[in-house]
Design an enzyme around this catalytic site. Structure first.
Site, mmCIF file in Angstrom:
data_model
loop_
_atom_site.group_PDB
_atom_site.id
_atom_site.type_symbol
_atom_site.label_atom_id
_atom_site.label_comp_id
_atom_site.label_asym_id
_atom_site.label_seq_id
_atom_site.Cartn_x
_atom_site.Cartn_y
_atom_site.Cartn_z
ATOM 1 N N ASP A 67 -25.675 10.184 -36.952
ATOM 2 C CA ASP A 67 -24.257 10.577 -37.036
ATOM 3 C C ASP A 67 -23.947 10.849 -38.498
ATOM 4 O O ASP A 67 -24.473 10.168 -39.381
ATOM 5 C CB ASP A 67 -23.366 9.434 -36.522
ATOM 6 C CG ASP A 67 -21.965 9.896 -36.128
ATOM 7 O OD1 ASP A 67 -21.332 10.635 -36.915
ATOM 8 O OD2 ASP A 67 -21.505 9.522 -35.047
ATOM 9 N N HIS A 140 -21.635 17.608 -28.770
ATOM 10 C CA HIS A 140 -22.795 18.270 -29.366
ATOM 11 C C HIS A 140 -23.167 19.538 -28.627
ATOM 12 O O HIS A 140 -23.114 19.604 -27.421
ATOM 13 C CB HIS A 140 -23.976 17.306 -29.429
ATOM 14 C CG HIS A 140 -23.735 16.229 -30.424
ATOM 15 N ND1 HIS A 140 -23.937 16.420 -31.760
ATOM 16 C CD2 HIS A 140 -23.236 14.993 -30.291
ATOM 17 C CE1 HIS A 140 -23.593 15.327 -32.395
ATOM 18 N NE2 HIS A 140 -23.159 14.445 -31.534
ATOM 19 N N HIS A 157 -23.117 12.208 -22.364
ATOM 20 C CA HIS A 157 -21.807 11.601 -22.111
ATOM 21 C C HIS A 157 -20.689 12.624 -22.324
ATOM 22 O O HIS A 157 -20.876 13.635 -22.965
ATOM 23 C CB HIS A 157 -21.600 10.401 -23.058
ATOM 24 C CG HIS A 157 -20.434 9.534 -22.669
ATOM 25 N ND1 HIS A 157 -19.567 8.992 -23.581
ATOM 26 C CD2 HIS A 157 -20.010 9.134 -21.437
ATOM 27 C CE1 HIS A 157 -18.659 8.266 -22.933
ATOM 28 N NE2 HIS A 157 -18.901 8.341 -21.648
#
Ligand code: MG
Length: 201
Positions: A67, A140, A157
């Protein structure tokens, strides 16, 4: 598989966007993955990292979590999911890295989890490790899982087929993966989908 009580207490205090039923489904997906190097993209404060890191610790696997720690678009000022407590008062920018470090320290998973602080696009230029489990969280849009081995598990997710309910990039990732013929879906729980790689071109 469930988290031990001490880790349930840790995740209860970690900011994030992972309901417990989806967390349990995510753990089940990881528990059925092959031992190896696992990758999470989109760490935020490390809530899902604790769930995955615990399963990795029980499966002799290692979890890398990537991240840039400056928050997604929806975490920025003026957006729905902005949290002023996560703003660095010196830089004025969102910074979730201190929260992640605290999460890993509290959970005792520092030797199982390696955080990578970077944009995934720059990591993609040098990353070469074959993966047996990949979790895409956050918005993403990368090409699907170039390093995921055949038999590897892809969990995604925040999938919303209806644009009125949420951003479309995760759903598009799943659509592309299924359309490629290289993945089959093996599980679904609310906005979490689990796919298995059955071929690679
Ligand atoms: Mg998410």
């Amino acid at each position: 598989m469930l988290l031990p009580q001490r880790l349930l207490e840790v995740v209860a205090g970690v900011k994030g966007f992972l309901p417990e039923n989806e967390a349990i489904a995510l753990m089940a997906a990881a528990a059925s993955a092959e031992t190896g190097v696992w990758l999470e993209i989109g760490t935020y404060c490390g809530k899902s990292t604790v769930y995955l890191g615990y399963v990795a610790s029980q499966h002799d696997s290692h979890l890398i979590t990537i991240d840039h720690h400056q928050g997604s678009e929806e975490n920025q000022p003026g957006w729905e999911w902005h949290d002023t407590e996560l703003v660095n008062c010196e830089t004025g920018r969102l910074d979730t890295l201190p929260a992640l470090r605290r999460t890993l320290w509290l959970s005792g998973l520092e030797t199982v989890v390696t955080p990578v602080v970077a944009d995934t696009r720059s990591v993609a230029t040098w990353f070469q490790t074959p993966l047996t489990f990949l979790f895409l969280d956050g918005n993403h849009t990368e090409d699907v899982a170039p390093h995921l081995v055949i038999g590897g598990t892809l969990a995604v997710h925040d999938i919303f087929e209806d644009p009125a309910k949420g951003g479309q990039p995760p759903w598009h990732v799943v659509q592309r993966a299924l359309a490629s013929g290289e993945f089959v879906q093996t599980a679904q729980c609310d906005s979490l989908r689990v796919l298995k790689r059955v071929a690679r071109s």
